[in-house]
Design an enzyme around this catalytic site. Structure first.
Site, PDB file in Angstrom:
ATOM      1  N   CYS A   1       0.842  -1.208   0.000  1.00  8.45           N
ATOM      2  CA  CYS A   1       0.000   0.000   0.000  1.00  8.45           C
ATOM      3  C   CYS A   1       0.870   1.248   0.000  1.00  8.45           C
ATOM      4  O   CYS A   1       1.735   1.400   0.871  1.00  8.45           O
ATOM      5  CB  CYS A   1      -0.906  -0.003   1.228  1.00  8.45           C
TER       6      CYS A   1
ATOM      7  N   CYS B   1       0.521   3.304   3.489  1.00  7.28           N
ATOM      8  CA  CYS B   1       0.921   2.795   4.800  1.00  7.28           C
ATOM      9  C   CYS B   1       2.248   3.425   5.250  1.00  7.28           C
ATOM     10  O   CYS B   1       3.082   3.788   4.423  1.00  7.28           O
ATOM     11  CB  CYS B   1       1.052   1.265   4.748  1.00  7.28           C
TER      12      CYS B   1
ATOM     13  N   HIS C   1      -4.118   0.292   8.059  1.00 11.92           N
ATOM     14  CA  HIS C   1      -4.637   0.026   6.718  1.00 11.92           C
ATOM     15  C   HIS C   1      -6.065  -0.520   6.744  1.00 11.92           C
ATOM     16  O   HIS C   1      -6.813  -0.400   5.768  1.00 11.92           O
ATOM     17  CB  HIS C   1      -3.716  -0.990   6.025  1.00 11.92           C
TER      18      HIS C   1
ATOM     19  N   ASN D   1     -13.435   9.963  -0.865  1.00  9.92           N
ATOM     20  CA  ASN D   1     -14.116   8.921  -1.637  1.00  9.92           C
ATOM     21  C   ASN D   1     -13.891   7.619  -0.900  1.00  9.92           C
ATOM     22  O   ASN D   1     -12.750   7.204  -0.712  1.00  9.92           O
ATOM     23  CB  ASN D   1     -13.518   8.787  -3.044  1.00  9.92           C
TER      24      ASN D   1
ATOM     25  N   SER E   1      -9.084   4.749  -5.095  1.00  8.67           N
ATOM     26  CA  SER E   1      -8.057   3.938  -5.742  1.00  8.67           C
ATOM     27  C   SER E   1      -7.230   3.150  -4.726  1.00  8.67           C
ATOM     28  O   SER E   1      -6.333   2.417  -5.107  1.00  8.67           O
ATOM     29  CB  SER E   1      -7.164   4.822  -6.624  1.00  8.67           C
TER      30      SER E   1
ATOM     31  N   HIS F   1      -6.893   2.090   1.969  1.00 13.36           N
ATOM     32  CA  HIS F   1      -6.329   2.716   3.177  1.00 13.36           C
ATOM     33  C   HIS F   1      -7.150   3.972   3.500  1.00 13.36           C
ATOM     34  O   HIS F   1      -7.398   4.783   2.617  1.00 13.36           O
ATOM     35  CB  HIS F   1      -4.856   3.080   2.931  1.00 13.36           C
TER      36      HIS F   1
ATOM     37  N   HIS G   1      -8.322   7.335   3.838  1.00 16.25           N
ATOM     38  CA  HIS G   1      -7.705   8.616   3.457  1.00 16.25           C
ATOM     39  C   HIS G   1      -8.729   9.515   2.795  1.00 16.25           C
ATOM     40  O   HIS G   1      -9.756   9.067   2.298  1.00 16.25           O
ATOM     41  CB  HIS G   1      -6.526   8.384   2.512  1.00 16.25           C
TER      42      HIS G   1
ATOM     43  N   GLN H   1      -8.969  13.585   0.605  1.00 13.50           N
ATOM     44  CA  GLN H   1      -8.206  14.424  -0.306  1.00 13.50           C
ATOM     45  C   GLN H   1      -8.559  15.890  -0.110  1.00 13.50           C
ATOM     46  O   GLN H   1      -9.605  16.222   0.442  1.00 13.50           O
ATOM     47  CB  GLN H   1      -8.530  14.053  -1.756  1.00 13.50           C
TER      48      GLN H   1
HETATM   49  O1  LIG Z   1      -7.625  10.774  -6.736  1.00 16.50           O
HETATM   50  P1  LIG Z   1      -8.072   9.332  -6.840  1.00 16.50           P
HETATM   51  O2  LIG Z   1      -8.558   8.750  -5.549  1.00 16.50           O
HETATM   52  O3  LIG Z   1      -7.042   8.488  -7.518  1.00 16.50           O
HETATM   53  O4  LIG Z   1      -9.315   9.383  -7.835  1.00 16.50           O
HETATM   54  C1  LIG Z   1     -10.662   9.391  -7.482  1.00 16.50           C
HETATM   55  O5  LIG Z   1     -11.102  10.659  -6.999  1.00 16.50           O
HETATM   56  C2  LIG Z   1     -11.020  11.752  -7.910  1.00 16.50           C
HETATM   57  C3  LIG Z   1     -11.618  12.987  -7.260  1.00 16.50           C
HETATM   58  O6  LIG Z   1     -12.984  12.838  -6.981  1.00 16.50           O
HETATM   59  C4  LIG Z   1     -11.674  11.441  -9.247  1.00 16.50           C
HETATM   60  O7  LIG Z   1     -11.357  12.460 -10.183  1.00 16.50           O
HETATM   61  C5  LIG Z   1     -11.224  10.098  -9.811  1.00 16.50           C
HETATM   62  O8  LIG Z   1     -11.968   9.798 -10.978  1.00 16.50           O
HETATM   63  C6  LIG Z   1     -11.426   9.018  -8.744  1.00 16.50           C
HETATM   64  O9  LIG Z   1     -10.993   7.770  -9.231  1.00 16.50           O
END
Ligand SMILES: O=P(O)(O)O[C@H]1O[C@H](CO)[C@@H](O)[C@H](O)[C@H]1O
Ligand SMILES: O=P(O)(O)O[C@H]1O[C@H](CO)[C@@H](O)[C@H](O)[C@H]1O
Lengths: 341, 341
Positions: free
Chosen positions: B52, B55, B115, B155, B163, B166, B168, B170
C-alpha cells in the site's frame, strides 16, 4: 517557464451549451490504479430469451404480454418515474421547502426483437426505423397539453444502470423542462438574441476550421468530441442544418442520422474491444407551444470508460462537490476515435 | 382523485442550496432489477499492507518514502489533477471556445496508519485529530494568494472510485471557485441579503420543527436527510451555530463534529450490513480574501447504495441529460437511518 499549453497544463474549459466550467488535467492519465475494475459481463446472449420482459411474446411485470413484434415496439413503462394522473398541487414551508407535483409519461422503446443485438449490430435501415419511432413519439407526446419536454435516451450496459440487456431506449416526457435542457435553453437563447444565429451552427463552423475534435462527418451531420467534454470519450452529434427538433428532419437526414449513430457506436466498440457502455440522448426544443428558434437539435453520448474495457472514469468526491473533471483532453480522445476508422 | 401527497406522487423538489430542482418518484422503488450488482469486495484487510503506498514507511509512486507516522499524514498528491506551477494564460477562439489555466494544489490525508480501518472504526479522539488536520490545511492552503477555494473530501469504497482502501481523504485547492460551491454562494448570498440571516440556519429551524428528516443531533450539529436529497441516503451535517468555515470551530465543536461523523457513518454501515461507500466533503467559505457572512459551513454525504449492499442508484441517462432523480423519499430514508440507532 513555458507558455500555457492546452495539451499539457491543468485548465478550465467553458461549456458554451450549459454556461458551466469543467476542469481538465491532461498530465494526469499516468496515475496508478489499485481501484475498481468494472465487471463487463461476456456478451453471449441468445437471440431470444424466455425470461426477458422485452422480448417479443413475453410477459411483463404487470402481467401484459408483448406482441410478437418484428421491428420496434413501444410501451408505457410499467414502473415509470413519471405518471400522467398525478393530482396537481404543491407543498410549501417557508421559502426554503418547496415541492410541486410533476406530470409525465415514461415509455420504453425496444429497438429490435433480437435480444442479442445493440444499435452497432443493426443495419442502418433498421436504425432508421428507430429514428422514425423517436420522431413519432416526440410528436405524439409533445402534442399533449401537459407535456412540455420530451427526453429520449438510452442507457447501454450494466455499468450505466441498464436493467436489461435487450436493446432498448427510454422516453421520459414531462410538464417542466429539466435542469440540463433548461441550461441549454438559456445559453442558446442568449446567443441567438445577440447574433441572430444558432450557437451550435456557429460552434460547428469553428470545429470544422480546427478539425482536431471532429470524429465523423456525413452529408447532414458531424460527430465530434466537444471542446468542453466531461466524459473521457464523450461526443456530440450535431446536424449541419439548423433545426430545433427531430420533427424537422427529412428522410435523407433521418437516414444520415441512423448512419452516423451506427458509425460512431462502431468506433466506440473498437476502442477497448468491448460493447461500449454509454448513456446517450437527444436534446431538442421544448414542446411548450412556444417558438424556439434558438434551439439546435443534437445528441449527446456520455460513455464512462477511461482506459480499458474495465476501468471507468469516476465522477465522485471532487466532481460531485466541486466540478466535473477529466484526465485526457478532448483533442486526444478525438484522435484516438478517428484512428479506429 | 386524491390530493397531492409527497409520500405517494411523483414531484419536483427545490434545492434551496443550489437553486436547482430534482425529480422524486416515491412509487418507483418496486421496479424489477436484472441489472448490475456491485461487487463489494470482502473487507479483510491487514493492519499493515507492504504494497500500500499510503501505509507508514512504504514507498510511493514518485520514489519518496512515507514517514513512520502514528496518527495522520498529509502529502502533496503525486498525481494531482491541479498543479501550483501552471503558467498563467488562456485560450480563446470566437466567444464559444474558452479555456483558462487553473492553478491549484492536491493533497492526500491519511486518516490513520492502520490500513484496515475506516472513520467508523476510529475513536472519536482519533477522528478529532483528522478534524484538526482539516482545519490546519484549510488555513494553510487558504492563506496562499492563488488559492481561492479549498475542497476537502473523501471517496470511500471502490464503487466510489477510491483507488486505495487505506483510510484517506483528499484536498483539491484551487484559484477559482468550482461550480457547486459557486451555486451555493449565489443562493446563500441572495438569502442573506434578503433576510440578514443564514439560509442554512433558517433551514435548520424548519427541519427541527418538522423532525421527520432529522437523523442525529448533538449539542453543536444536526445530521439530516435534506428535503432536496438526490442520493438515496444522502445526508448533510449542519452546525447549529452560524459560521462560514472550519477555522471558526472551537475545540468543543470539533469534538462534536468528530462524534457526529462517527455516529452517522456507524448508521450507514448498519444499513446494509456493509462498510458503506460514499463520497463526502465539506462546503465552506471561499478563501478569496472577501468577507462571506452568507456562508454557513456544512458537510455533504453522497452514498450511492439504494436497496442493498450490492444495488446502487445509477445517475445515468435521464439524470445526465435531464435532471437528478430519486426513487425513495427523503423522509423515508431518514426514518430508516433513525431506526438503526
Ligand atoms: O484521486 P483518486 O482517488 O485516484 O481518484 C478518485 O477521486 C477523484 C476525485 O474525486 C476522481 O477524479 C477520480 O476519478 C477518482 O478515481
Ligand atoms: O429505467 P431503468 O432502466 O430501470 O433505470 C435506469 O435508468 C433510469 C433513467 O436514467 C435511472 O433512473 C435508473 O437509476 C437506472 O437504473
Amino acid at each position: 517557464m513555458n507558455a500555457f499549453d492546452l495539451t499539457e497544463h491543468p485548465h478550465r474549459r467553458f461549456n458554451a451549451l450549459t454556461g458551466e466550467w469543467i476542469l481538465v488535467s491532461p498530465h494526469r492519465s499516468k496515475r496508478p490504479w489499485q481501484g475498481q475494475q468494472e465487471d463487463i459481463p461476456k456478451e453471449e446472449r441468445p437471440q431470444y430469451d424466455p425470461k426477458c420482459y422485452l422480448c417479443p411474446g413475453n410477459v411483463r411485470a404487470n402481467g401484459e404480454y408483448n406482441p410478437p413484434y418484428t421491428q420496434t415496439f413501444v410501451f408505457d413503462n410499467d414502473f415509470g418515474a413519471l405518471q400522467a394522473n398525478v393530482p396537481l398541487g404543491d407543498f410549501r414551508k417557508g421559502e426554503l421547502l418547496k415541492a410541486e407535483a410533476e406530470r409525465g409519461i415514461c415509455r420504453v422503446i425496444c429497438f429490435s426483437p433480437r435480444h442479442d443485438l445493440t444499435l452497432t449490430d443493426m443495419e442502418v435501415g433498421e436504425i432508421k426505423k428507430v429514428v422514425d419511432v423517436w420522431q413519432r413519439e416526440y410528436q405524439e407526446l409533445g402534442a399533449l397539453d401537459f407535456i412540455n419536454y420530451v427526453q429520449i435516451f438510452e442507457n447501454k450496459g450494466t455499468v450505466m444502470g441498464s436493467s436489461n440487456p435487450h436493446p432498448h431506449g427510454q422516453i421520459w416526457a414531462q410538464s417542466t423542462v429539466p435542469v440540463e435542457p433548461a441550461k441549454e435553453t438559456v445559453q442558446q437563447l442568449a446567443y441567438y438574441k445577440a447574433h441572430g444565429r444558432s450557437l451550435l451552427a456557429d460552434y460547428l463552423v469553428l470545429e470544422q476550421e480546427e478539425k482536431q475534435r471532429i470524429v465523423l462527418e456525413t452529408d447532414a451531420f458531424v460527430a465530434l468530441v466537444p471542446f468542453w467534454a466531461v466524459w473521457p470519450f464523450e461526443t456530440i452529434i450535431i446536424p449541419k442544418r439548423h433545426f430545433g427538433n427531430i420533427l424537422e428532419m427529412n428522410e435523407a437526414e433521418k437516414n444520415d442520422f441512423a448512419a452516423i449513430i451506427k458509425a460512431l457506436s462502431t468506433l466506440y466498440d473498437k476502442l477497448f474491444g468491448v460493447s461500449f457502455p454509454y448513456s446517450a440522448g437527444m436534446h431538442q426544443s421544448p414542446t411548450d407551444g412556444q417558438e424556439h428558434p434558438e434551439w439546435h437539435f443534437h445528441m449527446h453520448f456520455y460513455p464512462p470508460l477511461l482506459r480499458s474495457a474495465t476501468v471507468k472514469k469516476f465522477m465522485v468526491g471532487y466532481e460531485m462537490l466541486g466540478n466535473p473533471q477529466r484526465d485526457i483532453t478532448a483533442e486526444w480522445a478525438a484522435e484516438r476515435l478517428r484512428s479506429l476508422k
